[in-house]
Structures are given as structure tokens and as C-alpha cells.
Design an enzyme around this catalytic site. Structure first.
Site, PDB file in Angstrom:
ATOM      1  N   ASP A 125      45.062  32.884  32.140  1.00  0.00           N
ATOM      2  CA  ASP A 125      46.195  33.520  32.824  1.00  0.00           C
ATOM      3  C   ASP A 125      47.170  32.467  33.353  1.00  0.00           C
ATOM      4  O   ASP A 125      48.375  32.515  33.110  1.00  0.00           O
ATOM      5  CB  ASP A 125      45.705  34.398  33.985  1.00  0.00           C
ATOM      6  CG  ASP A 125      44.834  35.555  33.528  1.00  0.00           C
ATOM      7  OD1 ASP A 125      45.288  36.703  33.580  1.00  0.00           O
ATOM      8  OD2 ASP A 125      43.676  35.304  33.101  1.00  0.00           O
ATOM      9  N   VAL A 219      48.212  37.300  30.572  1.00  0.00           N
ATOM     10  CA  VAL A 219      47.080  37.920  29.857  1.00  0.00           C
ATOM     11  C   VAL A 219      46.981  39.353  30.377  1.00  0.00           C
ATOM     12  O   VAL A 219      46.498  39.592  31.482  1.00  0.00           O
ATOM     13  CB  VAL A 219      45.747  37.182  30.098  1.00  0.00           C
ATOM     14  CG1 VAL A 219      44.610  37.883  29.344  1.00  0.00           C
ATOM     15  CG2 VAL A 219      45.830  35.733  29.646  1.00  0.00           C
ATOM     16  N   THR A 222      43.049  41.678  31.315  1.00  0.00           N
ATOM     17  CA  THR A 222      42.131  40.545  31.523  1.00  0.00           C
ATOM     18  C   THR A 222      40.677  40.989  31.378  1.00  0.00           C
ATOM     19  O   THR A 222      39.826  40.211  30.943  1.00  0.00           O
ATOM     20  CB  THR A 222      42.363  39.908  32.910  1.00  0.00           C
ATOM     21  OG1 THR A 222      43.768  39.795  33.100  1.00  0.00           O
ATOM     22  CG2 THR A 222      41.760  38.527  33.007  1.00  0.00           C
ATOM     23  N   SER A 363      44.648  46.981  27.486  1.00  0.00           N
ATOM     24  CA  SER A 363      45.932  46.262  27.491  1.00  0.00           C
ATOM     25  C   SER A 363      47.055  46.948  26.722  1.00  0.00           C
ATOM     26  O   SER A 363      46.909  48.051  26.199  1.00  0.00           O
ATOM     27  CB  SER A 363      45.751  44.838  26.932  1.00  0.00           C
ATOM     28  OG  SER A 363      45.762  44.856  25.521  1.00  0.00           O
ATOM     29  N   ASP A 392      53.495  45.199  32.884  1.00  0.00           N
ATOM     30  CA  ASP A 392      52.504  45.923  32.084  1.00  0.00           C
ATOM     31  C   ASP A 392      53.150  46.840  31.039  1.00  0.00           C
ATOM     32  O   ASP A 392      52.418  47.510  30.280  1.00  0.00           O
ATOM     33  CB  ASP A 392      51.598  46.771  32.985  1.00  0.00           C
ATOM     34  CG  ASP A 392      50.546  45.918  33.681  1.00  0.00           C
ATOM     35  OD1 ASP A 392      50.035  44.980  33.051  1.00  0.00           O
ATOM     36  OD2 ASP A 392      50.252  46.184  34.867  1.00  0.00           O
TER      37      ASP A 392
HETATM   38  N1  LIG Z   1      43.947  51.281  39.437  1.00  0.00           N
HETATM   39  C1  LIG Z   1      44.771  51.034  38.422  1.00  0.00           C
HETATM   40  N2  LIG Z   1      45.459  52.047  37.865  1.00  0.00           N
HETATM   41  C2  LIG Z   1      46.260  51.814  36.833  1.00  0.00           C
HETATM   42  N3  LIG Z   1      46.474  50.611  36.273  1.00  0.00           N
HETATM   43  C3  LIG Z   1      45.827  49.558  36.791  1.00  0.00           C
HETATM   44  C4  LIG Z   1      44.946  49.721  37.884  1.00  0.00           C
HETATM   45  N4  LIG Z   1      44.449  48.506  38.183  1.00  0.00           N
HETATM   46  C5  LIG Z   1      45.014  47.636  37.314  1.00  0.00           C
HETATM   47  N5  LIG Z   1      45.841  48.268  36.471  1.00  0.00           N
HETATM   48  C6  LIG Z   1      46.669  47.685  35.420  1.00  0.00           C
HETATM   49  O1  LIG Z   1      46.173  48.001  34.146  1.00  0.00           O
HETATM   50  C7  LIG Z   1      46.313  46.868  33.318  1.00  0.00           C
HETATM   51  C8  LIG Z   1      45.327  46.896  32.215  1.00  0.00           C
HETATM   52  O2  LIG Z   1      45.692  47.933  31.411  1.00  0.00           O
HETATM   53  P1  LIG Z   1      44.634  48.797  30.657  1.00  0.00           P
HETATM   54  O3  LIG Z   1      43.851  49.563  31.661  1.00  0.00           O
HETATM   55  O4  LIG Z   1      45.515  49.662  29.821  1.00  0.00           O
HETATM   56  O5  LIG Z   1      43.788  47.851  29.856  1.00  0.00           O
HETATM   57  C9  LIG Z   1      46.062  45.711  34.229  1.00  0.00           C
HETATM   58  O6  LIG Z   1      46.725  44.607  33.718  1.00  0.00           O
HETATM   59  P2  LIG Z   1      46.044  43.139  33.889  1.00  0.00           P
HETATM   60  O7  LIG Z   1      44.785  43.147  33.109  1.00  0.00           O
HETATM   61  O8  LIG Z   1      47.093  42.261  33.298  1.00  0.00           O
HETATM   62  O9  LIG Z   1      45.859  42.954  35.360  1.00  0.00           O
HETATM   63  C10 LIG Z   1      46.668  46.183  35.537  1.00  0.00           C
HETATM   64  O10 LIG Z   1      48.000  45.767  35.705  1.00  0.00           O
HETATM   65 MG   LIG Z   2      48.698  43.556  32.886  1.00  0.00          MG
END
Ligand SMILES: Nc1ncnc2c1ncn2[C@@H]1O[C@H](COP(=O)(O)O)[C@@H](OP(=O)(O)O)[C@H]1O
Ligand SMILES: [Mg+2]
Length: 455
Positions: A125, A219, A222, A363, A392
Site C-alpha cells: 500500500d 491497493v 487489501t 476490490s 474506491d
Molecule cells: N464497512 C464497509 N462497508 C463498505 N465498504 C467498506 C467497508 N469497510 C471498508 N470498505 C471498503 O471496501 C473496499 C473493498 O471493497 P470490496 O469489499 O468490494 O472488496 C475497501 O477498500 P480497501 O481494501 O482499499 O480499504 C474499503 O474502502
Molecule cells: Mg479501496
């Protein structure tokens, strides 16, 4: 001068000499100079390196049919230079992440830290953020580059983070020294720790309605990254509140789209491969990009080894799926039900007649799947009170739109990237579809079931 399209007129190009090392090594960027000044001036500029005063057009460019394709694909030339630099930066970031993920999965020797909200963060990251920030600053001048990005240096600056910080510095320097594959000139001497920290912390823009800023998720997903699964590197350019460029790196996008699905076990497939077989397992990974208003979105394969890379490097156009019958359509959603209500989307799917199992993917690779035509619908309904971040979504939205798809909130309004780091005013959730007919059906289904939902 036969490399000029015939409609350029008959005026003789004016030579333009320059010193900038970065541009000198980036032959293709000259196209942007040329396009930016034409047709306004109807007087194309011929760019020459200061050192030998030898025109760089003619032989080299005439041989390169990709170059001509690049001109034709961007007739007004606006943002061409930004797009090329951004795509290259994302390729560099993809290679960086592949190495770190491999180290994490196969050797288990990468540090995974927990952020304040308990979400994971790794060397990748911070390293991607530093690398992309450095490349953008070199290309456009640090004073001209404003970046909204996910990471800061707080955790890295703690006294117990010395070894983590030195891993980040090493990873950044390794990846910048390999960036010459893409024609990016590496730093003359390796970056010092302070320069790496500075590159990360420079990404402290808070966005807003005016001016120009980049939006970076170094990233995204993550959790997928640390599980050896899908993740993305997302870079977008926002100008006056509108996303004008989107670039999405998906290093693990598989040859076989069935493997995208978490439940179908991309991770299990990966874990059955030995390290050496995964290295020779060609064909996974891509970078997608689009420029707003171009009505085109593109996909490039990731490079393997150090094969020469010439912009726009085997880019091919992508289109959303033509399927508009819900019975045949596939919808994707987050793997984590904490991030989007699986029970709510299951109800929606049932009410519009979707029959296929949901494609659960980590992601913004979900945006890539819609843009590439591998799925038709993406839905995200986060718990009440969760504020979606612009990084995002920004890159994915413009790529889907230019590939022919539709992305709005559940009220049918465009996502608003002009209000700072959050998507303020988002109505209930996000719906992205290959076409407007599916999109309308999903919106109607949301309206019908929202009040009885627990969201
Ligand atoms: N409680 C929540 N509700 C919705 N989205 C969330 C969340 N917590 C984190 N995220 C977001 O969801 C992204 C991941 O997406 P997905 O769930 O589609 O894989 C995370 O990006 P990061 O991994 O860059 O932090 C984060 O920004
Ligand atoms: Mg993200």
C-alpha cells in the site's frame, strides 16, 4: 513526415527543443505535445531532443504502427499525456504488488499491519503510493500534482516501524529501477527514506469541486491482496469535480473468468500452484483505462519479464456485455458481507429474475469485470452510516461508462466526486450495469424492497 495523418494540413511543423530528461526518454509523450497544439494552432509541433537535434519522428515513429493508433484514438489530444503517464505508473504498481503478494503468499514473510479501523495494510500500500506519487511528480512537476490517496505515514513513522519503513524504501527503489521497461527514467540515485516518506505524505489533497487532482487507491481490496486473491490499483484524474481519466490495474485478473469468483477458489487454485509454476502461468493480469467522453475503454495485458513496452502496448478495446435478459445476467458484489448486504442483494436478484449465483470478488476488479463484459451487474449496499470513499470508485466508474455501461446511485443519480474524499449524498447504494434496461430493473427492485430491508 508521413506519420502525420493526412488531415493535418500543409503547414511545416515547427521544431521544439527541450531539456526535460523525463520527456526526452518518452518518445510517445511527444504526441501529446503535438496534439495539444493542434488543431488550435493548426501548426503541429515537432519535438526534438536538445542533445543531438535529430528529429525523433521519421524512422522510429514510422516503424511504430502503435504510435499512429495512439493519435487516431485521441483526436483532441486532451489528457493524452496524463493518461499515458498514469497507465505506465499503474503498470509499475502492478509489478510491485505482484512481487509483494508473492512474497506474502509463498514465503509468508511480509508484514501485514492493522489500521485504526482494523483493515489490513501492507508494504505494498505505502510502496505503491510512494511510487505513483513520485512518477506523477517527475512527469508533471511536484507543484502541479495534487493527489487524494488512501494512505498516510503515521504508522510508518512510529519508532517500532523501522524495519517496515526500510522494506517500503527498498520496495519503492526496486520498482522504480525496474520502471525503465516502460520508458520511465528511474531516480539518478536511490530515493532516501525522507524522500519516500515525502512522496507518500504529499498525497494529502482532500479533493473538492474545482481544479485538478488525482485519486489513488494504492491497493484496493487489501483483504483480497493478503488472501492471495483479487485486488486492484486504481488511479483517476478528476477535473472540476468530474472524473476525466480512469486507470485500473488488476494484477490477478484470471484468464478463466470463472476463477474470478471467490467461491470458485482463485485462492485455492493459486495455493495449489508452486511458486515456479505460477511464474510461468502466463496470461493473468491486465490494466484497463478510459478517458471521459471518448466512448472507448481499453485493456492492456500485464508485461512479464522485461520485454520492450511501447505505448499503447497491445491495447485492445473492451465493451460491456450485450446481455440484457436477467435470466442470463450475472451480478457481482463484495466478498465481505460487512461491506455490502448479501441478503438485500439476494432479494433484489430474486425479484428481477437473476438466476446465476452472485460473483463475489474483492476490490474494484468488479468494475473491471463489468467493463470487460464478464458480468452484467455490480451492486453495493453498505450498512447505514458507511461513507463511500472516492478512491474506491472513481477509476472504475469512468471505465464502465466509456465501455458502454451505466453507473449511478440507487436513485439514478451520478456518483458525485466533487465533495471531498467521500461520495456525499449517495442514495442508498451503487448500481453499475452493462445496459440501461437491467439498470432500471434493479433500481425499481430497490425502491420496492428498501423500506422492508434492515439497511
Ligand atoms: N464497512 C464497509 N462497508 C463498505 N465498504 C467498506 C467497508 N469497510 C471498508 N470498505 C471498503 O471496501 C473496499 C473493498 O471493497 P470490496 O469489499 O468490494 O472488496 C475497501 O477498500 P480497501 O481494501 O482499499 O480499504 C474499503 O474502502
Ligand atoms: Mg479501496
Amino acid at each position: 513526415m508521413s506519420v502525420f495523418p493526412s488531415n493535418l494540413g500543409t503547414k511545416t511543423p515547427q521544431p521544439f527543443f527541450f531539456n526535460n530528461n523525463f520527456l526526452k526518454t518518452h518518445l510517445k509523450l511527444f504526441v501529446s505535445f503535438h496534439n495539444r497544439n493542434y488543431p488550435k494552432s493548426r501548426n503541429p509541433i515537432l519535438c526534438l531532443p536538445n542533445s543531438n537535434k535529430k528529429p525523433l519522428f521519421s524512422d522510429e515513429m514510422e516503424k511504430n504502427s502503435n504510435w499512429v493508433a495512439a493519435i487516431e484514438s485521441a483526436p483532441d489530444g486532451k489528457y493524452d499525456m496524463e493518461l499515458e503517464v498514469a497507465v505506465k505508473a499503474v503498470h509499475v504498481a502492478c509489478l510491485l504488488c505482484q512481487k509483494v503478494q508473492e512474497n506474502l503468499i509463498f514465503n509468508g514473510n511480509e508484514d501485514v499491519q492493522a489500521k485504526d479501523d482494523n483493515s489490513p495494510v501492507t508494504v505494498a500500500d505505502w510502496s505503491v503510493q510512494a511510487t505513483v506519487s513520485w512518477i506523477l511528480s517527475q512527469a508533471f512537476g511536484a507543484q502541479n500534482v495534487s493527489v487524494v490517496a488512501e494512505e498516510d505515514i503515521e504508522a510508518l513513522s512510529k519508532s517500532n516501524a523501522i524495519s517496515l519503513l526500510s522494506s517500503v524504501v527498498k520496495t519503492v527503489n526496486d520498482s522504480l529501477s525496474a520502471a525503465s521497461i516502460f520508458g520511465i527514467e528511474p531516480p539518478v540515485t536511490a530515493l532516501e527514506t525522507t524522500q519516500v516518506l515525502e512522496a507518500i505524505s504529499r498525497c494529502n489533497s482532500t479533493g473538492g469541486p474545482t481544479g485538478r487532482f488525482w485519486v489513488l487507491d494504492p491497493v484496493d481490496g487489501t483483504l483480497g491482496f493478503v488472501h492471495g486473491d483479487q485486488y486492484a490499483i486504481a488511479l483517476a484524474l478528476v477535473e472540476n469535480g468530474e472524473v476525466v481519466l480512469g486507470v485500473l490495474g488488476c494484477p490477478n485478473y484470471p484468464m478463466n473468468k470463472e476463477w474470478l469468483d471467490y467461491q470458485n477458489g482463485y485462492r485455492r487454485i493459486l495455493s495449489r500452484l508452486t511458486k515456479s509454476s505460477s511464474e510461468s502461468w502466463g496470461g493473468k493480469g491486465c490494466v484497463l483505462y478510459a478517458k471521459k467522453g471518448s466512448k472507448k475503454a481499453w485493456m492492456q495485458p500485464l508485461v512479464s519479464g522485461d520485454k520492450g513496452w511501447v505505448w499503447p502496448n497491445s491495447a485492445r478495446p473492451i465493451k460491456v456485455s450485450a446481455i440484457d435478459n436477467p435470466i442470463l445476467a450475472t451480478f457481482c458484489e463484495p466478498v465481505e458481507k460487512a461491506n455490502s448486504s448479501h441478503s438485500f442483494t439476494q432479494g433484489l436478484a430474486h425479484s428481477v429474475g437473476l438466476r446465476n449465483q452472485p460473483l463475489r470478488v474483492y476490490s474494484m476488479v468488479k468494475y473491471a469485470a463489468i467493463a470487460r463484459g464478464d458480468a452484467e451487474i455490480f451492486m453495493k449496499f453498505a450498512r447505514a452510516g458507511y461513507k463511500e470513499k472516492i478512491w474506491d470508485h472513481a477509476a472504475g466508474v469512468v471505465i464502465i461508462q466509456e465501455a458502454g455501461g451505466v453507473v449511478t446511485d440507487a436513485g439514478g443519480r451520478p456518483l458525485d466526486f466533487s465533495k471531498g474524499i467521500y461520495l456525499q449524498g449517495l442514495d442508498r447504494g451503487i448500481i453499475a450495469c452493462a445496459g440501461s434496461s437491467l439498470h432500471e430493473k434493479i433500481m425499481r427492485a430497490v425502491d420496492a424492497s428498501w423500506n422492508s430491508s434492515s439497511l
